[in-house]
Design an enzyme around this catalytic site. Structure first.
Site, PDB file in Angstrom:
ATOM      1  N   LYS A   1       0.780  -0.854   0.312  1.00 57.62           N
ATOM      2  CA  LYS A   1      -0.050  -0.020  -0.081  1.00 57.62           C
ATOM      3  C   LYS A   1       0.797   1.332   0.418  1.00 57.62           C
ATOM      4  O   LYS A   1       0.323   1.958  -1.044  1.00 57.62           O
ATOM      5  CB  LYS A   1      -0.817   0.176   1.086  1.00 57.62           C
ATOM      6  CG  LYS A   1      -0.445   0.194   2.298  1.00 57.62           C
ATOM      7  CD  LYS A   1      -1.417   0.205   3.852  1.00 57.62           C
ATOM      8  CE  LYS A   1      -1.206   0.243   5.098  1.00 57.62           C
ATOM      9  NZ  LYS A   1      -0.065   1.623   5.155  1.00 57.62           N
ATOM     10  N   THR A   2       2.031   1.116   0.361  1.00 61.61           N
ATOM     11  CA  THR A   2       2.847   2.186   0.794  1.00 61.61           C
ATOM     12  C   THR A   2       3.491   2.938  -0.645  1.00 61.61           C
ATOM     13  O   THR A   2       3.829   3.780  -0.852  1.00 61.61           O
ATOM     14  CB  THR A   2       3.980   2.383   1.806  1.00 61.61           C
ATOM     15  OG1 THR A   2       3.540   2.022   2.889  1.00 61.61           O
ATOM     16  CG2 THR A   2       5.018   3.508   1.872  1.00 61.61           C
TER      17      THR A   2
ATOM     18  N   ASP B   1      -3.127   7.475   4.478  1.00 64.35           N
ATOM     19  CA  ASP B   1      -3.038   5.761   5.021  1.00 64.35           C
ATOM     20  C   ASP B   1      -3.763   5.701   6.147  1.00 64.35           C
ATOM     21  O   ASP B   1      -3.741   6.108   7.517  1.00 64.35           O
ATOM     22  CB  ASP B   1      -1.381   5.880   5.358  1.00 64.35           C
ATOM     23  CG  ASP B   1      -0.649   4.820   4.485  1.00 64.35           C
ATOM     24  OD1 ASP B   1      -1.259   3.745   4.416  1.00 64.35           O
ATOM     25  OD2 ASP B   1       0.641   5.009   5.245  1.00 64.35           O
ATOM     26  N   GLU B   2      -2.874   4.527   7.066  1.00 64.39           N
ATOM     27  CA  GLU B   2      -3.758   3.410   7.935  1.00 64.39           C
ATOM     28  C   GLU B   2      -5.306   4.268   8.366  1.00 64.39           C
ATOM     29  O   GLU B   2      -5.247   4.562   9.541  1.00 64.39           O
ATOM     30  CB  GLU B   2      -2.446   3.461   8.983  1.00 64.39           C
ATOM     31  CG  GLU B   2      -1.387   3.355   8.601  1.00 64.39           C
ATOM     32  CD  GLU B   2      -0.945   1.833   8.573  1.00 64.39           C
ATOM     33  OE1 GLU B   2      -2.283   1.407   8.995  1.00 64.39           O
ATOM     34  OE2 GLU B   2       0.150   0.991   8.269  1.00 64.39           O
TER      35      GLU B   2
ATOM     36  N   GLN C   1      -6.880  -5.241  10.200  1.00 63.08           N
ATOM     37  CA  GLN C   1      -6.168  -4.775  11.023  1.00 63.08           C
ATOM     38  C   GLN C   1      -6.017  -3.349  11.937  1.00 63.08           C
ATOM     39  O   GLN C   1      -4.988  -2.746  12.436  1.00 63.08           O
ATOM     40  CB  GLN C   1      -4.144  -3.637   9.937  1.00 63.08           C
ATOM     41  CG  GLN C   1      -3.834  -5.702   9.371  1.00 63.08           C
ATOM     42  CD  GLN C   1      -2.806  -5.167   9.084  1.00 63.08           C
ATOM     43  OE1 GLN C   1      -1.434  -5.242   9.508  1.00 63.08           O
ATOM     44  NE2 GLN C   1      -2.733  -5.123   7.729  1.00 63.08           N
TER      45      GLN C   1
ATOM     46  N   ARG D   1       2.970 -10.737  10.051  1.00 62.26           N
ATOM     47  CA  ARG D   1       4.451 -10.262  10.166  1.00 62.26           C
ATOM     48  C   ARG D   1       5.538 -11.242   9.739  1.00 62.26           C
ATOM     49  O   ARG D   1       6.160 -10.987   9.043  1.00 62.26           O
ATOM     50  CB  ARG D   1       4.531 -10.122  11.338  1.00 62.26           C
ATOM     51  CG  ARG D   1       3.949  -9.049  12.217  1.00 62.26           C
ATOM     52  CD  ARG D   1       3.733  -7.878  11.696  1.00 62.26           C
ATOM     53  NE  ARG D   1       2.628  -8.187  11.286  1.00 62.26           N
ATOM     54  CZ  ARG D   1       1.922  -7.386  10.081  1.00 62.26           C
ATOM     55  NH1 ARG D   1       2.759  -5.788   9.395  1.00 62.26           N
ATOM     56  NH2 ARG D   1       0.947  -6.568   9.309  1.00 62.26           N
TER      57      ARG D   1
END
Length: 706
Positions: A32-33, A217-218, A248, A593
């Site tokens: 996504k970044t 973002d987020e 998340q 992770r």
């Protein structure tokens, strides 16, 4: 080379959708970044949008700086795009126009120290002395601000609360003191920006015209006021792209509102929704486990992660007999991975729901000579509550240790504050403890004498038992000082502090077992030595021990998720508060992770709350369809552990004072058996959740044999 040449199809579609509202639900490790930075560069390079008209919001300064660097490297210059956190954005806006709200543009921003000092004064003014009540009021102030409610607006939210008057008074007083000091706290940066936009449409219009293209973002981590600001800014042009992953959303406890995703869909009905489902991080088998777990949540936009990465190793689940054996399994596996399989220490993370679990893992890695560092909490003996217990040990062995004495005064509820200490020190140049011991010989106020005498009574009580075996003496201190009264709320923070203290007591038991003749002084020396080792610089190459919350956004080749037991992960509070979906999201974050290898572990019996408790395997293991592992390792109950009148309706053995075990609530003691004969009900006081009335016919209660 084109800006968009290296994007996959999932990433490319929202980059090209430059007009209108866009919602991207991005799975873990889906890039996504990369998408955000390429979209900003695409707007500038291909669509010829001025950087002046572009806004990008992230949630950390580090992420903002990294995004700036990526964008600048792609377009070959300092872009000038506003890329910042919400708080930085609002601070910049307020510096320009806050005078319209009656503040000077040179306002101060208060951090926690200044905030706590103001609140302390207000608690005194409103005679709020109980620490639990103070925490309740702080909780309400934070809740009000996260929901963008002023003191007057929040009054309706606390009608009928036991502390209604104090909550309203302290909140209003706090805001008034900030105003009188020409200061804002971090939450006010958001609230005052919203207020500015509401009261002064010309200010809002200026920023609406400026920010024609907005990126967030987020997005799943936004609270209500952050969402409201974003919605207002985007209202004119409607060109807003938000990217996040509701799977998340793990910060509900600090105000993150998962409903913002649904609200976004309502407020921008013509929006386009895209899914990023290709994972670049993990193996297929790890992704499969993650998908199975998160699929159990109902509050989510359905998506299924997939990857072109290799199948990878099977996910390993290990059920130990004890928490020490669990740490031994993890520790030995880490040693093998580093020494025999070619992995580096910094390839490995050990993740846990509560940092209180870290002690055994720290001990094993330390003994094995494996470097480690801790996130999401201090290393065990550096944690404040552990230092508080050790402060008693040190002042009892060394009466000249005034640092330990002052530490005791600072955290305990004895009323011995700075002014009292100054007064005592003015009486004599002898050690503070000596002055308190001989307080009758000094000309001080009766109230100060009373405080000194109260402390010395506790001190002398402890001193009389100093020749007990070390472990027994530590237990005596914990019980006599009554740390449960000091950390007496049902918050996760206090729960963790008490659990840490119990883990500390267990560590002393282990020390005594290994060193049966050791004195208290020798134990303190061993603690000091461990602290010296902890201070070694492990930053370059060390295993990470961390809470799951602290590693969101990070990735590791190898991940161990430990403490996979009901009541630990998921945490027991979620049973009461219906927060199981957030716990499941936390598990999803933990799983995703891992890049190459994933190990899950738990134990049959764990030392919690000063006693060994039977632990039921976490429900997440079954949800991940690891039945083959769970079934092989389900605990078998021996007659020495439990008894239960099998198939019988005779509940005569369930008497007051009997210890019982509940598969979800843990160990407890029957405190009321008066309704056994009439309605088959008993009241059980559980170690963690407190008293509960349960039906013997339906509740899964087993009697623990002594």
């Amino acid at each position: 080379m084109s800006i968009i040449e290296n994007l996959n199809e999932e990433q490319l579609l929202p980059v090209l959708q430059t007009e209108g509202a866009v919602l991207i639900t991005a799975g873990a490790g889906s890039g996504k970044t990369r998408l955000l930075t390429h979209r900003i560069a695409y707007l500038i390079e291909e669509k010829k949008v001025s950087p002046y008209n572009i806004l990008a919001i992230t949630f950390t300064n580090k992420a903002a700086n990294e995004m700036k660097q990526r964008v600048d490297s792609m377009i070959g210059s300092n872009s000038g795009v506003w890329i910042s956190t919400f708080h930085s954005l609002c601070l910049r806006i307020l510096r320009r126009d806050i005078d319209k709200l009656g503040f000077s543009k040179s306002f101060s921003v208060y951090a926690d120290d200044e905030k706590n000092h103001i609140l302390k004064e207000l608690f005194t003014s409103f005679k709020v002395e109980d620490e639990s009540d103070r925490k309740t009021i702080i909780y309400h102030i934070n809740r009000a601000k996260n929901n963008n409610l002023s003191p007057r607006e929040y009054e309706a939210e606390v009608v009928g609360e036991s502390l209604e008057e104090e909550i309203n008074g302290v909140y209003a007083g706090y805001q008034e003191k900030l105003k009188n000091s020409n200061a804002l706290d971090f939450d006010d940066l958001l609230m005052k920006t919203y207020e500015l936009f509401q009261k002064f449409p010309d200010v809002l219009a200026f920023y609406q015209d400026k920010f024609k293209y907005i990126h967030i973002d987020e997005f799943q981590d936004t609270n209500k006021v952050q969402y409201d600001i974003a919605r207002m800014l985007a209202k004119k042009w409607q060109n807003i792209l938000v990217v996040g992953d509701e799977d998340q959303c793990i910060y509900g406890w600090r105000g993150a509102n998962i409903e913002n995703i649904a609200n976004f869909q309502k407020d921008f009905p013509s929006l386009k929704v895209f899914k990023l489902q290709q994972n670049y991080r993990s193996t297929k088998k790890i992704i499969d486990i993650a998908n199975k777990v998160i699929a159990k949540n109902e509050t989510r936009i359905k998506k299924v992660l997939w990857t072109e990465n290799p199948e990878g190793d099977d996910v390993t689940y290990f059920l130990a007999n004890s928490d020490y054996q669990e740490a031994e399994f993890v520790g030995r596996k880490i040693v093998d991975l580093i020494r025999n399989e070619g992995y580096s220490a910094n390839d490995i993370a050990v993740l846990m729901r509560l940092n209180a679990l870290s002690r055994n893992f720290e001990k094993f890695l330390n003994n094995a000579g494996i470097a480690y560092k801790v996130l999401g909490g201090f290393k065990f003996f550096e944690r404040a509550e552990i230092k508080n217990v050790i402060a008693y040990l040190r002042i009892l062995t060394n009466p000249f240790d005034e640092e330990s004495l002052l530490r005791i005064f600072s955290f305990s509820k004895m009323g011995i504050g700075e002014n009292t200490i100054i007064t005592l020190r003015m009486q004599d140049n002898k050690p503070l403890l000596y002055i308190m011991k001989n307080i009758e010989n000094y000309d001080v106020k009766p109230s100060i004498k009373k405080k000194a005498e109260s402390f010395m009574q506790i001190y002398n009580t402890l001193k009389e038992k100093i020749n007990l075996p070390v472990a027994s003496f530590v237990r005596f201190i914990i019980d006599t000082v009554d740390f449960k009264k000091i950390y007496n709320t049902d918050s996760e923070e206090d729960l963790t502090r008490l659990l840490n203290i119990e883990q500390f007591a267990e560590s002393v038991k282990e020390f005594q077992k290994d060193n049966p003749e050791a004195t208290l002084d020798e134990y303190l020396q061993s603690v000091a030595l461990q602290n010296d080792l902890d201070n070694t610089d492990f930053e370059e190459n060390s295993v990470l021990l961390s809470t799951v919350h602290a590693v969101k956004g990070l990735e590791f080749k190898i991940v161990f998720v430990v403490g996979m037991e009901e009541g630990v992960f998921p945490i027991i509070r979620s049973f009461e508060n219906d927060d199981i979906e957030e716990e499941r999201r936390l598990m999803y974050v933990a799983i995703t992770r891992a890049k190459q290898k994933l190990f899950l572990s738990g134990c049959r019996f764990r030392n919690l709350w000063g006693r060994e408790q039977f632990q039921k395997p976490s429900r997440f293991l079954e949800e991940a369809e690891l039945e083959s592992f769970v079934n092989k390792t389900k605990p078998t109950f021996t007659p020495s552990a439990f008894t239960q009148p099998a198939g019988s309706k005779n509940f005569d053995d369930f008497k007051k004072g009997v210890q019982v075990f509940h598969s979800s609530f843990g160990v407890g003691e029957i405190v009321d058996d008066s309704e056994v004969q009439s309605s088959k009900m008993v009241t059980v006081n559980f170690n963690i959740l407190g008293a509960k009335k349960l039906s013997l016919e339906y509740a899964p209660l087993k009697i623990l044999k002594k």
